[in-house]
Design an enzyme around this catalytic site. Structure first.
Site, PDB file in Angstrom:
ATOM      1  CG  ASP A   1      -2.017   1.047   1.119  1.00 51.49           C
ATOM      2  OD1 ASP A   1      -2.021   1.811   0.125  1.00 51.49           O
ATOM      3  OD2 ASP A   1      -2.875   1.112   2.025  1.00 51.49           O
ATOM      4  CB  ALA A   2       3.478   2.138  -2.199  1.00 54.06           C
ATOM      5  CE  LYS A   3      -3.649   4.948   0.302  1.00 49.42           C
ATOM      6  NZ  LYS A   3      -3.021   4.059   1.300  1.00 49.42           N
ATOM      7  NE  ARG A   4       6.209   5.128  -3.738  1.00 45.06           N
ATOM      8  CZ  ARG A   4       6.268   4.855  -2.435  1.00 45.06           C
ATOM      9  NH1 ARG A   4       5.189   4.860  -1.705  1.00 45.06           N
ATOM     10  NH2 ARG A   4       7.427   4.590  -1.856  1.00 45.06           N
TER      11      ARG A   4
END
Ligand SMILES: O=c1ccn([C@@H]2O[C@H](COP(=O)(O)O)[C@@H](O)[C@H]2O)c(=O)[nH]1
Length: 276
Positions: free
Chosen positions: A91-94
């Site tokens: 869950d890095a929301k890149r």
């Protein structure tokens, strides 16, 4: 892990639970502080205690990146501890211009570069197709696109109308031209249960990653009323309510008890719709 394999795991474990691994050093049981890497020990014991009850783990990378090089190493070693039968979500929301997104994709997908290779990564859609495409260039990996998030700030932009559609609806519709439901999922908050009927009309076949059950107060049964599809189609995430169930010696046991409550509710739901 592909879509069919994910559904097989859901049927086998009678669960569509995703456990969020968002550890904060100050909240850890004190007896773990004697370990060289207390957060890694915390994660390992949580994984060992719960992996038969969940189909996915979702470490939010912020909880690791905030600790610098040490945190990154903890993330790598946590990834190495995941059993082979679980779906893994960074869950890095890149998401950035194409050549930069390509580097993010390598960081999370290419084991030979970074010593870890997650099944999927969360991606922000707002820079458009060319910012998402580099993640999709890894054919056996998944993009989980932010659609309608669980926080109150989702009202600021995601539900605003333009061209007779809410922004999150446009995200779901447009992005279906970029990848199929075999490679793309959407994030939809459990706190937005009233939108699931609409979302299932827009994306009947996609898996939805649903954070917000537990500490954020979202309801599992409300999500499932319209969220399920013929392959379950839901990964429901809970982090704090499971991983901090106790801060004592029994933390892993108590985490298992919390996970078991959700798994048993999920089992009843899956039986009720004839998916198991
Ligand atoms: O819309 C979103 C997208 C991501 N999250 C993340 O999920 C977990 C939720 O943790 P809890 O402790 O169960 O509240 C966390 O990593 C968030 O960053 C979200 O909550 N909502």
């Amino acid at each position: 892990m592909n879509k069919e394999q994910l559904f097989e795991q859901i049927q086998k474990k009678k669960s569509f639970l995703c456990i969020g691994l968002d550890p904060v050093l100050d909240k850890l049981p004190k007896h773990l502080l004697k370990y060289n890497d207390p957060i890694l020990e915390f994660n390992k014991q949580l994984i060992d205690a719960t992996h038969d009850l969940c189909v996915a783990y979702k470490p939010n990378t912020a909880f690791y990146e905030s600790r610098g090089v040490r945190g990154w190493q903890t993330l790598v070693n946590t990834w190495k501890h995941f059993p082979k039968d679980v779906f893994t979500i960074a869950d890095a929301k890149r998401g950035d211009i194409g050549n930069t997104s390509a580097m993010y994709a390598e960081a999370f997908f290419k084991e030979e570069n970074s010593e870890m290779s997650f099944d999927s990564i969360t991606v922000a859609p707002y820079m458009g197709k060319d910012s998402v495409a580099p993640f999709l260039n890894h054919p056996d990996k998944w993009v989980i696109l932010l659609a309608l998030t669980s926080n109150t700030g989702s009202q600021d932009f995601q539900v605003k109308q333009s061209d007779d559609q809410k922004l999150y609806e446009q995200v779901i519709q447009t992005s279906q031209n970029w990848a199929t439901s075999n490679q793309m999922m959407y994030v939809v908050g459990a706190t937005k249960a009233e939108e699931f009927q609409n979302i299932r009309q827009l994306a009947p076949d996609h898996f939805l990653l649903v954070p917000g059950v537990g500490a954020q107060g979202g309801s599992l049964s409300a999500v499932c009323q319209y969220g399920l599809n013929s392959q379950c189609g839901l990964l429901v995430n809970s982090a704090r309510s499971i991983i901090y169930a106790s801060d004592g010696l029994d933390f892993a046991e108590k985490a298992r008890e919390e996970a078991l409550v959700l798994q048993q509710e999920m089992e009843q739901i899956l039986i009720g719709v004839n998916l198991i």
